[in-house]
Design an enzyme around this catalytic site. Structure first.
Site, PDB file in Angstrom:
ATOM      1  N   GLN A   1      -0.659 -17.704  36.749  1.00  0.00           N
ATOM      2  CA  GLN A   1      -1.109 -18.450  35.568  1.00  0.00           C
ATOM      3  C   GLN A   1      -0.883 -19.942  35.763  1.00  0.00           C
ATOM      4  OE1 GLN A   1      -0.277 -17.076  31.389  1.00  0.00           O
ATOM      5  NE2 GLN A   1       1.110 -18.816  31.360  1.00  0.00           N
ATOM      6  N   GLY A   2      -1.954 -20.735  35.700  1.00  0.00           N
ATOM      7  CA  GLY A   2      -1.859 -22.176  35.865  1.00  0.00           C
ATOM      8  C   GLY A   2      -1.967 -22.900  34.538  1.00  0.00           C
ATOM      9  N   TYR A   3      -0.867 -22.933  33.798  1.00  0.00           N
ATOM     10  CA  TYR A   3      -0.834 -23.614  32.494  1.00  0.00           C
ATOM     11  C   TYR A   3       0.043 -24.863  32.551  1.00  0.00           C
ATOM     12  CZ  TYR A   3      -3.190 -20.100  29.508  1.00  0.00           C
ATOM     13  OH  TYR A   3      -4.098 -19.287  28.900  1.00  0.00           O
ATOM     14  N   SER A   4       1.369 -24.662  32.627  1.00  0.00           N
ATOM     15  CA  SER A   4       2.317 -25.772  32.501  1.00  0.00           C
ATOM     16  C   SER A   4       2.153 -26.801  33.614  1.00  0.00           C
ATOM     17  CB  SER A   4       3.753 -25.248  32.513  1.00  0.00           C
ATOM     18  OG  SER A   4       4.013 -24.441  31.390  1.00  0.00           O
TER      19      SER A   4
ATOM     20  N   SER B   1       4.714 -18.469  38.167  1.00  0.00           N
ATOM     21  CA  SER B   1       5.304 -17.240  38.690  1.00  0.00           C
ATOM     22  C   SER B   1       4.372 -16.581  39.700  1.00  0.00           C
ATOM     23  CB  SER B   1       5.576 -16.251  37.548  1.00  0.00           C
ATOM     24  OG  SER B   1       6.480 -16.790  36.617  1.00  0.00           O
TER      25      SER B   1
ATOM     26  N   GLU C   1       0.081 -12.223  25.579  1.00  0.00           N
ATOM     27  CA  GLU C   1       1.331 -12.245  26.337  1.00  0.00           C
ATOM     28  C   GLU C   1       2.502 -11.812  25.471  1.00  0.00           C
ATOM     29  OE1 GLU C   1       3.706 -15.349  29.275  1.00  0.00           O
ATOM     30  OE2 GLU C   1       2.410 -16.132  27.700  1.00  0.00           O
TER      31      GLU C   1
ATOM     32  N   SER D   1       8.957 -23.543  23.791  1.00  0.00           N
ATOM     33  CA  SER D   1      10.356 -23.682  23.387  1.00  0.00           C
ATOM     34  C   SER D   1      10.569 -23.211  21.955  1.00  0.00           C
ATOM     35  CB  SER D   1      10.797 -25.142  23.518  1.00  0.00           C
ATOM     36  OG  SER D   1      10.128 -25.941  22.555  1.00  0.00           O
TER      37      SER D   1
ATOM     38  N   GLU E   1      11.769 -24.867  19.566  1.00  0.00           N
ATOM     39  CA  GLU E   1      11.332 -25.903  18.629  1.00  0.00           C
ATOM     40  C   GLU E   1       9.832 -25.786  18.356  1.00  0.00           C
ATOM     41  OE1 GLU E   1      15.103 -26.962  20.464  1.00  0.00           O
ATOM     42  OE2 GLU E   1      13.172 -26.355  21.319  1.00  0.00           O
TER      43      GLU E   1
END
Length: 398
Positions: A132-135, A167, A249, A374, A376
């Site tokens: 997965q290419g998100y962050s 990952s 997810e 997160s 928050e």
């Protein structure tokens, strides 16, 4: 909602148990118990072979809408039964779960028939692995700040940018990438959900990230004009597709995840009973609380999957399990007393001091309240989208 299992579920349980007993043998036994959270680097070759064995048995894609790609059909409760039996025998950690549980349902919901026919059979066979290419650096919890860009190149795109905390990228065949395809666009606008093959020498580079736990299952991924020919959900609709995937997810996979949590809790409880603090009332109270909270999380997940959830349900689930798992990691060390800070060592080895399983659990779970959104961020989502509270001033100013 009835949280029990019916006769059909128990019949399915018997079939699943018999299949695992007959097939988790021979070369696959070397991978038993490997590949859990914080240890996804372990036994990848054996686990990849096991993935194909699962595919031959039709056990990949039980939750997909139909059995047209070679997999068995299973109800929601039967999917839970399968996960319980899988965890019971400590079957190898899945290397194909991103493709099965994230990419495939996303293609079913947003992809074209051609995309489903191209990619789902390979996932169902265990032949192709996904990441997965998100962050990105500077775009983690605030995913809309991403800067990876893709420009048109004939019928496809060329992707340039950096992803992080990816990952299984070192073993994946494909990556689904959220990239900015509209020059000058900001925030949630102008994004697209692209499918990028990883085998592009000079165009895709994977660098493992060594963590304080000593493992390296996360990676940085650098794209330098990498080719992508597939966009899911249409160009410019990437944010909608990405958010739909995140809801998946935190759906069925959350319930499956809790089965692994239960096994970890059992290990910590066994260490407590055998350790120096077995009569400590404070530790005993903390363990009872962990057990009760895990039961509550399970019921909440079943309620949500049964259709009783709301828009904030995925965020509630993330808040619950992130904090719970972090506290379990703390308990894993605390129940062993001073010995919890000392691990096994072999001065003749290249790396004489190695962390044991519970120490890795403690260190790895430090990140549980941060990654995947997160605490928050989750509280903001609940406050704004469910409770209707005003946005934070910085959001309103944008």
């Amino acid at each position: 909602m009835d949280f029990g299992f019916g006769p059909a579920d128990e019949e399915f349980r018997t079939r699943a148990r018999e299949w695992l007993g007959a097939h988790l043998v021979g070369p696959y036994t070397a991978a038993v118990g490997l590949g859990g959270p914080g240890s996804e680097h372990e036994g990848v070759a054996g686990r990849r072979a096991w993935e194909r064995e699962l595919g031959r048995g039709g056990w990949i894609g039980l939750g997909w809408e139909s059995g047209e790609y070679g997999q068995q059909r299973a109800s929601l409760t039967q999917q839970v039964v399968w996960a319980e039996e899988y965890a019971r025998v400590r079957a190898p950690g899945r290397v194909g779960h991103i493709g099965e549980n994230l990419l495939a349902p996303t293609l079913i919901a947003y992809g074209t028939q051609e995309q489903r026919d191209r990619f789902l059979p390979a996932v169902a066979r265990g032949d192709e692995l996904w990441c997965q290419g998100y962050s990105e650096p500077g775009a983690g919890s605030d995913l809309a700040a991403l800067r990876t860009a893709a420009v048109r190149d004939g019928a496809g795109w060329r992707v340039t940018g950096q992803k992080i905390w990816t990952s299984l990228a070192q073993d994946a065949d494909w990556c689904f990438v959220l990239a900015r395809t509209e020059p000058g666009s900001k925030r949630h606008h102008g994004l697209s959900f692209l499918l990028v093959p990883m085998d592009q020498p000079g165009r895709v580079e994977v660098r493992p990230i060594r963590q304080m736990s000593g493992t390296s299952e996360f990676n940085e991924v650098f794209f330098d004009g990498a080719a992508a020919t597939e966009v899911v959900g249409g160009e410019g609709n990437g944010w909608q597709v990405a958010m739909g995937l995140l809801a998946l997810e935190r759906g069925v996979s959350t319930l499956v995840q809790q089965i692994g949590f239960a096994a970890e809790l059992d290990r910590v409880l066994a260490a407590f009973l055998a350790g120096p603090g077995a009569d400590d009332p404070v530790l005993r109270d903390r363990l009872v609380r962990q057990w009760a909270e895990l039961k509550t999380m399970r019921w909440n997940a079943l309620r949500t999957l049964g259709g009783s959830g709301d828009e904030g349900a995925p965020s509630v689930a993330k808040l619950l399990w992130g904090g719970w798992h972090k506290r379990l990691g703390e308990l894993a060390v605390a129940v062993r007393g001073a010995a919890g800070a000392v691990g096994p060592y072999d001065w003749s080895a290249e790396r004489p001091y190695e962390l044991d399983e519970e120490q890795r659990l403690f260190l790895f779970t430090r990140a549980d309240t941060i990654y995947g959104g997160s605490d928050e961020i989750q509280r903001n989502i609940i406050a704004e989208r469910v409770l209707g509270l005003p946005r934070e001033p910085k959001e309103a100013a944008r």
